[in-house]
Design a protein around this motif. Structure first.
Motif, PDB file in Angstrom:
ATOM      1  N   ASP A  75       0.770  -1.094   0.028  1.00 33.32           N
ATOM      2  CA  ASP A  75       0.017   0.284   0.028  1.00 33.32           C
ATOM      3  C   ASP A  75       0.918   1.221   0.039  1.00 33.32           C
ATOM      4  O   ASP A  75       0.698   2.150  -0.626  1.00 33.32           O
ATOM      5  CB  ASP A  75      -0.909   0.149   1.122  1.00 33.32           C
ATOM      6  CG  ASP A  75      -1.777  -1.022   1.151  1.00 33.32           C
ATOM      7  OD1 ASP A  75      -2.594  -1.343   0.277  1.00 33.32           O
ATOM      8  OD2 ASP A  75      -1.979  -1.956   2.087  1.00 33.32           O
ATOM      9  N   ALA A  76       1.938   1.181   0.901  1.00 36.37           N
ATOM     10  CA  ALA A  76       2.824   2.378   0.775  1.00 36.37           C
ATOM     11  C   ALA A  76       3.477   2.580  -0.592  1.00 36.37           C
ATOM     12  O   ALA A  76       3.646   3.756  -0.997  1.00 36.37           O
ATOM     13  CB  ALA A  76       4.186   2.062   1.984  1.00 36.37           C
ATOM     14  N   THR A 105       0.060   3.458   9.786  1.00 39.83           N
ATOM     15  CA  THR A 105       0.409   2.706   8.789  1.00 39.83           C
ATOM     16  C   THR A 105       1.616   2.946   7.855  1.00 39.83           C
ATOM     17  O   THR A 105       1.863   4.125   7.956  1.00 39.83           O
ATOM     18  CB  THR A 105      -0.940   2.368   7.968  1.00 39.83           C
ATOM     19  OG1 THR A 105      -1.005   3.687   7.349  1.00 39.83           O
ATOM     20  CG2 THR A 105      -2.141   2.236   8.866  1.00 39.83           C
ATOM     21  N   PRO A 106       2.066   2.057   7.051  1.00 44.60           N
ATOM     22  CA  PRO A 106       2.761   2.347   6.134  1.00 44.60           C
ATOM     23  C   PRO A 106       2.654   3.537   5.129  1.00 44.60           C
ATOM     24  O   PRO A 106       3.268   4.569   4.923  1.00 44.60           O
ATOM     25  CB  PRO A 106       3.254   1.008   5.581  1.00 44.60           C
ATOM     26  CG  PRO A 106       2.768   0.139   6.279  1.00 44.60           C
ATOM     27  CD  PRO A 106       1.738   0.573   6.952  1.00 44.60           C
ATOM     28  N   ASP A 152       4.278  -7.111   4.535  1.00 41.30           N
ATOM     29  CA  ASP A 152       4.521  -6.686   5.754  1.00 41.30           C
ATOM     30  C   ASP A 152       3.742  -5.717   6.381  1.00 41.30           C
ATOM     31  O   ASP A 152       3.333  -4.833   5.501  1.00 41.30           O
ATOM     32  CB  ASP A 152       6.013  -6.542   6.144  1.00 41.30           C
ATOM     33  CG  ASP A 152       6.970  -7.558   5.743  1.00 41.30           C
ATOM     34  OD1 ASP A 152       6.623  -8.856   5.963  1.00 41.30           O
ATOM     35  OD2 ASP A 152       8.168  -7.360   5.976  1.00 41.30           O
ATOM     36  N   VAL A 153       3.221  -5.507   7.500  1.00 46.63           N
ATOM     37  CA  VAL A 153       2.286  -4.558   8.357  1.00 46.63           C
ATOM     38  C   VAL A 153       2.746  -4.474   9.679  1.00 46.63           C
ATOM     39  O   VAL A 153       3.666  -4.938  10.201  1.00 46.63           O
ATOM     40  CB  VAL A 153       0.819  -5.278   8.277  1.00 46.63           C
ATOM     41  CG1 VAL A 153       0.385  -5.543   6.858  1.00 46.63           C
ATOM     42  CG2 VAL A 153       0.686  -6.523   9.064  1.00 46.63           C
ATOM     43  N   ASN A 154       2.305  -3.064   9.833  1.00 46.44           N
ATOM     44  CA  ASN A 154       2.240  -2.779  11.327  1.00 46.44           C
ATOM     45  C   ASN A 154       1.238  -3.318  12.128  1.00 46.44           C
ATOM     46  O   ASN A 154       0.049  -3.164  11.552  1.00 46.44           O
ATOM     47  CB  ASN A 154       2.468  -1.393  11.469  1.00 46.44           C
ATOM     48  CG  ASN A 154       3.634  -0.733  10.844  1.00 46.44           C
ATOM     49  OD1 ASN A 154       4.678  -1.506  10.881  1.00 46.44           O
ATOM     50  ND2 ASN A 154       3.633   0.523  10.664  1.00 46.44           N
ATOM     51  N   THR A 155       1.532  -3.628  13.350  1.00 41.71           N
ATOM     52  CA  THR A 155       0.184  -4.201  14.061  1.00 41.71           C
ATOM     53  C   THR A 155       0.175  -3.596  15.396  1.00 41.71           C
ATOM     54  O   THR A 155       1.118  -2.956  15.774  1.00 41.71           O
ATOM     55  CB  THR A 155       0.244  -5.685  14.313  1.00 41.71           C
ATOM     56  OG1 THR A 155       1.312  -6.041  15.189  1.00 41.71           O
ATOM     57  CG2 THR A 155       0.540  -6.570  12.855  1.00 41.71           C
ATOM     58  N   VAL A 195       6.858  -1.974  12.747  1.00 43.16           N
ATOM     59  CA  VAL A 195       7.796  -2.986  11.817  1.00 43.16           C
ATOM     60  C   VAL A 195       8.120  -2.276  10.393  1.00 43.16           C
ATOM     61  O   VAL A 195       9.340  -2.302  10.143  1.00 43.16           O
ATOM     62  CB  VAL A 195       6.691  -4.129  11.208  1.00 43.16           C
ATOM     63  CG1 VAL A 195       7.332  -4.993  10.199  1.00 43.16           C
ATOM     64  CG2 VAL A 195       6.426  -5.025  12.571  1.00 43.16           C
ATOM     65  N   ILE A 196       7.302  -1.281   9.968  1.00 40.36           N
ATOM     66  CA  ILE A 196       7.647  -0.531   8.946  1.00 40.36           C
ATOM     67  C   ILE A 196       7.597   1.043   9.103  1.00 40.36           C
ATOM     68  O   ILE A 196       6.272   1.623   9.494  1.00 40.36           O
ATOM     69  CB  ILE A 196       6.676  -0.779   7.682  1.00 40.36           C
ATOM     70  CG1 ILE A 196       6.557  -2.243   6.998  1.00 40.36           C
ATOM     71  CG2 ILE A 196       6.751  -0.004   6.335  1.00 40.36           C
ATOM     72  CD1 ILE A 196       5.557  -2.816   6.234  1.00 40.36           C
TER      73      ILE A 196
END
Length: 512
Positions: free
Chosen positions: A340-341, A384-385, A472-475, A481-482
């Motif tokens: 998405d980023a 989010t990214p 990969d994602v941020n949770t 993470v990103i």
């Protein structure tokens, strides 16, 4: 045989290396400005975008002003969002503004028929939205109801918002807590009038726009920038009819909506996480269609408006996937990955590079809906990214656009190809040059050699956004993470700038 094989292998290595090199020639001769309003956002009464996103329960243990969640506000202030579009979206054409003013305990409830069939209590209305915009330091963009509303209803909303004088509506506004006018400028006359906003033909909508907009009055202190409900993706006839029948003098902008799907199937769009390179590539390929759409709609607009007085307003864009498993399908909640980023960085580069016509855009959407900047879960909040891309790109806002020529290698999957690298560049008021680069190739790093004509610079600093996996994602458990990191794989080679971009990465550079 051995010598021939070595030569053959050397040739393969050389060709492979050549395909991993991109060149950019940057010029310093543009007079166009990248409008800050390209970096706008969208907040619809949809899912947990407003309720549970911006507007939270009084008991939630987070900092609030009234019921506006301030950690969300502060995060958006950091990236300088220039405008916020509200109340929709499809919701706008079933929204009646009077239901959202006055004492909250007396406001009528309604059913949100577009998004999940939930009960809307109207506790977040005109005053709450404009209070939010004030806290954000951003310009409100109001979308008015043409689909199920009346001309009188729209006219009175504009008066309620903007009239600085004595009238029953201004007295009512004062009783409701705001004696002074709000001076709203950006005003959408309907939304998706070809679909959920009324299923109109372009000819019929053009007539409705002329009628409705006549009574959306300009007041001395607040001249409206009226935005017509424009085309769905590649419906070029819609733009042709509006430009011909409405005319450049009667609207500030005309909208365009385009969503990037991992597939081309609206009933099964593809997951937001857990995808492979094939799905990754298909999503990127679909996102790059934005360039074609902007160019073709702009060409039609140029026929009727060669002086480019009418803005192309891409007020709904972003990645649309299947919802997260176990969530309400009408809430459009999806995770946000490195993919998405990369789509966001690429799309913003496209808008920057067409800033002569694209003057405004809004990502769909801001919090907890579609390609969101921010996700919340009760008191928890993550960036989010995509949020980080807007942070890295904010230096382009209201900066001088710098044109360029790009020679990019291809990124190939299963015999299909797309350009691996995209770029945009600008010079801010302090004379600093900002360059944003995206490498879409999931496997290969790319060396970008940039020639900067007419640009004197001595030092460069940069940031990079990447991660080991494209999905990969941020949770809420691992929120970072990103996130952007300092980027040092850059050097000055004579008059050239050489940037060694990692695979699947976004790099933002500042030259002094």
């Amino acid at each position: 045989m051995k010598r021939s094989l070595l030569l053959l292998l050397a040739g393969i290595t050389f060709n492979s290396y050549a395909q991993k090199t991109a060149t950019v020639t940057l010029s310093n001769d543009s007079k166009d400005t990248i409008s800050r309003h390209i970096y706008g956002q969208f907040a619809e009464h949809l899912g947990r975008g407003i309720y549970g996103g911006f507007w939270v329960d009084k008991s939630l243990p987070v900092q609030k002003q009234d019921r506006i969640r301030l950690d969300v506000v502060n995060a958006l202030k950091k990236i300088k969002i220039p405008n916020l579009r509200w109340p929709g979206g499809c919701f706008a054409d079933e929204y009646h503004w009077r239901d959202g003013i006055g004492p909250r305990d007396k406001r009528p409830k309604m059913v949100n028929t577009n998004w999940g069939g939930v009960v809307e209590d109207n506790s977040f209305g005109t005053h709450e939205f404009l209070q939010l915009c004030d806290l954000l330091g951003t310009a409100p963009y109001v979308s008015a109801n043409v689909g199920s509303g009346t001309v009188e209803e729209m006219s009175k909303w504009v008066e309620y918002l903007n009239f600085d004088g004595a009238s029953p509506l201004t007295r009512e506004r004062a009783v409701n807590g705001h004696a002074k006018p709000y001076n709203v400028e950006f005003f959408g006359v309907g939304n998706e009038s070809w679909g959920c906003g009324g299923n109109m033909t372009p000819e019929y909508y053009a007539g409705e726009y002329r009628r409705y907009s006549t009574y959306a009055r300009n007041y001395p202190n607040a001249k409206l920038k009226k935005i017509a409900s424009g085309a769905n993706a590649g419906d070029y006839n819609w733009t042709e009819v509006l430009m011909k029948n409405i005319g450049a003098r009667n609207m500030w902008g005309v909208s365009l909506h385009y969503y990037t799907l991992p597939t081309n199937n609206w009933s099964k769009k593809g997951p937001a996480t857990g995808f492979g390179e094939k799905e990754y590539f298909a999503t990127l390929k679909n996102s790059l269609k934005m360039e074609e759409l902007v160019e073709k709609h702009s060409a039609i607009m140029d026929k009727y408006d060669p002086k480019k007085r009418v803005a192309l307003v891409v007020d709904e864009w972003g990645v649309w996937t299947d919802v997260e498993p176990g969530t309400n399908p009408g809430f459009l909640y999806q995770q946000n990955s490195l993919r998405d980023a990369l789509v966001a960085g690429t799309t913003l580069n496209i808008f920057n590079n067409h800033c002569d016509r694209v003057k405004m855009a809004e990502l769909a959407q801001c919090v907890n809906v579609l390609q969101a900047l921010i996700l919340t879960d009760k008191e928890k909040m993550i960036l989010t990214p995509t949020y980080h891309v807007f942070d890295m790109y904010k230096a382009h806002q209201d900066a001088q656009y710098l044109p360029f020529k790009l020679n990019s290698p291809d990124y190939e999957v299963d015999g299909e190809k797309i350009p691996a690298v995209n770029v945009s560049a600008s010079k801010d008021k302090a004379g600093k040059v900002h360059i944003t680069l995206v490498n879409l190739d999931a496997k290969n790093s790319i060396s970008v050699s940039a020639e900067l004509k007419g640009i004197v610079w001595k030092a460069v600093k940069g940031q990079v956004l990447t991660s080991p996996g494209v999905s990969d994602v941020n949770t809420f458990v691992k929120p970072s993470v990103i996130s952007p990191k300092l980027f040092s794989n850059i050097k000055k080679d004579g008059d050239k700038l050489v940037v060694n971009m990692p695979a699947k990465s976004i790099v933002a550079l500042e030259l002094n």
